[in-house]
Design an enzyme around this catalytic site. Structure first.
Site, PDB file in Angstrom:
ATOM      1  N   HIS A 120      29.264  18.095   3.920  1.00 24.23           N
ATOM      2  CA  HIS A 120      28.699  16.932   3.231  1.00 24.23           C
ATOM      3  C   HIS A 120      28.534  15.742   4.158  1.00 24.23           C
ATOM      4  O   HIS A 120      28.438  14.608   3.695  1.00 24.23           O
ATOM      5  CB  HIS A 120      29.591  16.557   2.036  1.00 24.23           C
ATOM      6  CG  HIS A 120      29.594  17.614   0.967  1.00 24.23           C
ATOM      7  ND1 HIS A 120      30.554  17.660  -0.023  1.00 24.23           N
ATOM      8  CD2 HIS A 120      28.777  18.668   0.736  1.00 24.23           C
ATOM      9  CE1 HIS A 120      30.300  18.697  -0.815  1.00 24.23           C
ATOM     10  NE2 HIS A 120      29.237  19.324  -0.364  1.00 24.23           N
ATOM     11  N   CYS A 142      18.651   6.836   9.352  1.00 26.37           N
ATOM     12  CA  CYS A 142      17.563   6.082   8.719  1.00 26.37           C
ATOM     13  C   CYS A 142      17.166   6.773   7.411  1.00 26.37           C
ATOM     14  O   CYS A 142      16.936   7.989   7.403  1.00 26.37           O
ATOM     15  CB  CYS A 142      16.358   6.041   9.671  1.00 26.37           C
ATOM     16  SG  CYS A 142      14.870   5.372   8.889  1.00 26.37           S
ATOM     17  N   ASN A 158      34.841  16.982   2.862  1.00 26.85           N
ATOM     18  CA  ASN A 158      35.223  15.597   3.121  1.00 26.85           C
ATOM     19  C   ASN A 158      34.327  14.979   4.179  1.00 26.85           C
ATOM     20  O   ASN A 158      33.781  15.680   5.034  1.00 26.85           O
ATOM     21  CB  ASN A 158      36.693  15.526   3.549  1.00 26.85           C
ATOM     22  CG  ASN A 158      37.620  16.043   2.468  1.00 26.85           C
ATOM     23  OD1 ASN A 158      37.251  16.048   1.286  1.00 26.85           O
ATOM     24  ND2 ASN A 158      38.779  16.524   2.844  1.00 26.85           N
ATOM     25  N   VAL A 159      34.205  13.689   4.102  1.00 27.05           N
ATOM     26  CA  VAL A 159      33.316  12.969   5.026  1.00 27.05           C
ATOM     27  C   VAL A 159      34.126  12.003   5.900  1.00 27.05           C
ATOM     28  O   VAL A 159      33.582  11.100   6.501  1.00 27.05           O
ATOM     29  CB  VAL A 159      32.235  12.195   4.232  1.00 27.05           C
ATOM     30  CG1 VAL A 159      31.309  13.167   3.518  1.00 27.05           C
ATOM     31  CG2 VAL A 159      32.857  11.217   3.226  1.00 27.05           C
ATOM     32  N   GLY A 186      42.885  21.444  -1.881  1.00 31.15           N
ATOM     33  CA  GLY A 186      42.590  20.072  -2.314  1.00 31.15           C
ATOM     34  C   GLY A 186      41.189  19.870  -2.813  1.00 31.15           C
ATOM     35  O   GLY A 186      40.587  18.812  -2.612  1.00 31.15           O
TER      36      GLY A 186
END
Ligand code: BV8
Length: 255
Positions: A122, A130, A105-106, A190
């Site tokens: 991730h 950039c 998850n992020v 999950g």
């Protein structure tokens, strides 16, 4: 298996575990109101599949569209809070000698729930980098241009996440794999277990002799390999499992 009656083998394994690793996916944040990758996209984004937007090619083709998709997801994150599943993992970390979360998850919700040992395989949607330099950018001037530009080189800014066909942070994945091979209990929570190399971690744990437990309302390609499959939402099953292992757990853990 009704989630609330866990086998004594599982409860004892958690209570007596010395090294625990949890791999989490979008499902653990679902009860916080964060749509999973497999949830249908809504509104403006309904005509796109995430896999079509979460790639460097999509960004190069249409930087504004991809930047705005992430801006919408970031804005939604400001409305959500960790749920009982996140809190339960933070409680396990306080009760076992070594504990590590490797998350796909992020959204940063594990850290907001109090977890300290978290590897973001991730990346994190709240961080920006950039596109040209591939280096972090904390501040930039808003000129109204979308995406905004790097103050150093003038290239486009992008979210600091790992897109499909981009390599994961090497050190983080190596640490997650080593911990998976060395752990005695591995929780897969999950995740649809479809995205590699993260999906290889439970298999590494199995190869290392760990007990593998999967928590998911649906079966996945991992289910047949898991020692225990707890069918249901992690926001209910994880706190129940923690209370089964440590009956005295403080009431702070929502039921
Ligand atoms: C790489 C960040 C090397 C961005 C993401 C063919 C075979 C094998 C692999 C590949 C292949 N072709 C290409 C690949 C590689 C590819 C891949 O695995 N593709 C898959 C789709 C086949 N992987 C990569 O590209 C990775 N990099 O391999 O680098 C390389 C380098 C160059 C060239 C080639 C290779 C990079 C992968 C990372 C991509 N970035 N996210 C962003 O977020 O925008 S992945 C993204 O999707 C998420 O981070 C997440 O990881 C993934 C979705 O997975 P889940 O988290 O599991 O979420 P999902 O929605 O799928 O499932 C939710 C689950 O929760 C469901 O099971 C549901 O039942 C359950 N659930 C629902 N509610 C609950 C619940 N569970 C519990 N409680 C609930 N209440």
């Amino acid at each position: 298996m009704n989630g609330e009656q866990f086998s004594s083998e599982l409860v004892n394994a958690l209570r007596g575990a010395t090294r625990v690793v949890a791999l989490t996916g979008a499902g653990i944040s679902a009860e916080s109101g964060v749509p999973t990758f497999r949830d249908a996209q809504t509104g403006l984004w309904s005509k796109f599949r995430p896999e079509e937007l979460a790639t460097p090619e999509a960004f190069q083709r249409n930087p504004k569209l991809v930047w705005e998709w992430y801006a919408m997801r970031r804005a939604r994150l400001r409305e959500v809070v960790p749920n009982a599943g996140h809190l339960a993992l933070a409680e396990i970390e306080r009760r076992v000698p070594t504990f590590l979360i490797a998350t796909q998850n992020v959204d940063g919700l594990h850290q907001r729930a109090g977890s300290r040992q978290v590897l973001e395989l991730h990346g994190n949607i709240t961080r920006t980098k950039c596109f040209s330099e591939d280096s972090p950018v904390a501040e930039w001037s808003e000129t109204g241009e979308v995406p905004p530009r790097c103050p150093r080189c003038g290239g486009f800014l992008r979210p600091d996440v790992v897109w499909f066909n981009e390599t994961l942070p090497e050190e983080a994945f190596a640490q997650a794999d080593a911990a998976s091979r060395a752990c005695d209990l591995f929780l897969s929570v999950g995740t649809s277990a479809l995205v590699y190399p993260a999906a290889s971690l439970p298999l590494s744990a199995k190869a290392g002799g760990a007990m593998v437990v999967e928590i998911n309302p649906e079966s996945t390609p991992l289910t047949a390999r898991a020692d225990h499959f707890l069918r249901g939402p992690s926001g209910r099953l994880l706190p129940a499992l923690v209370r089964a292992a440590w009956p005295g757990v403080s009431e702070q853990l929502p039921r």
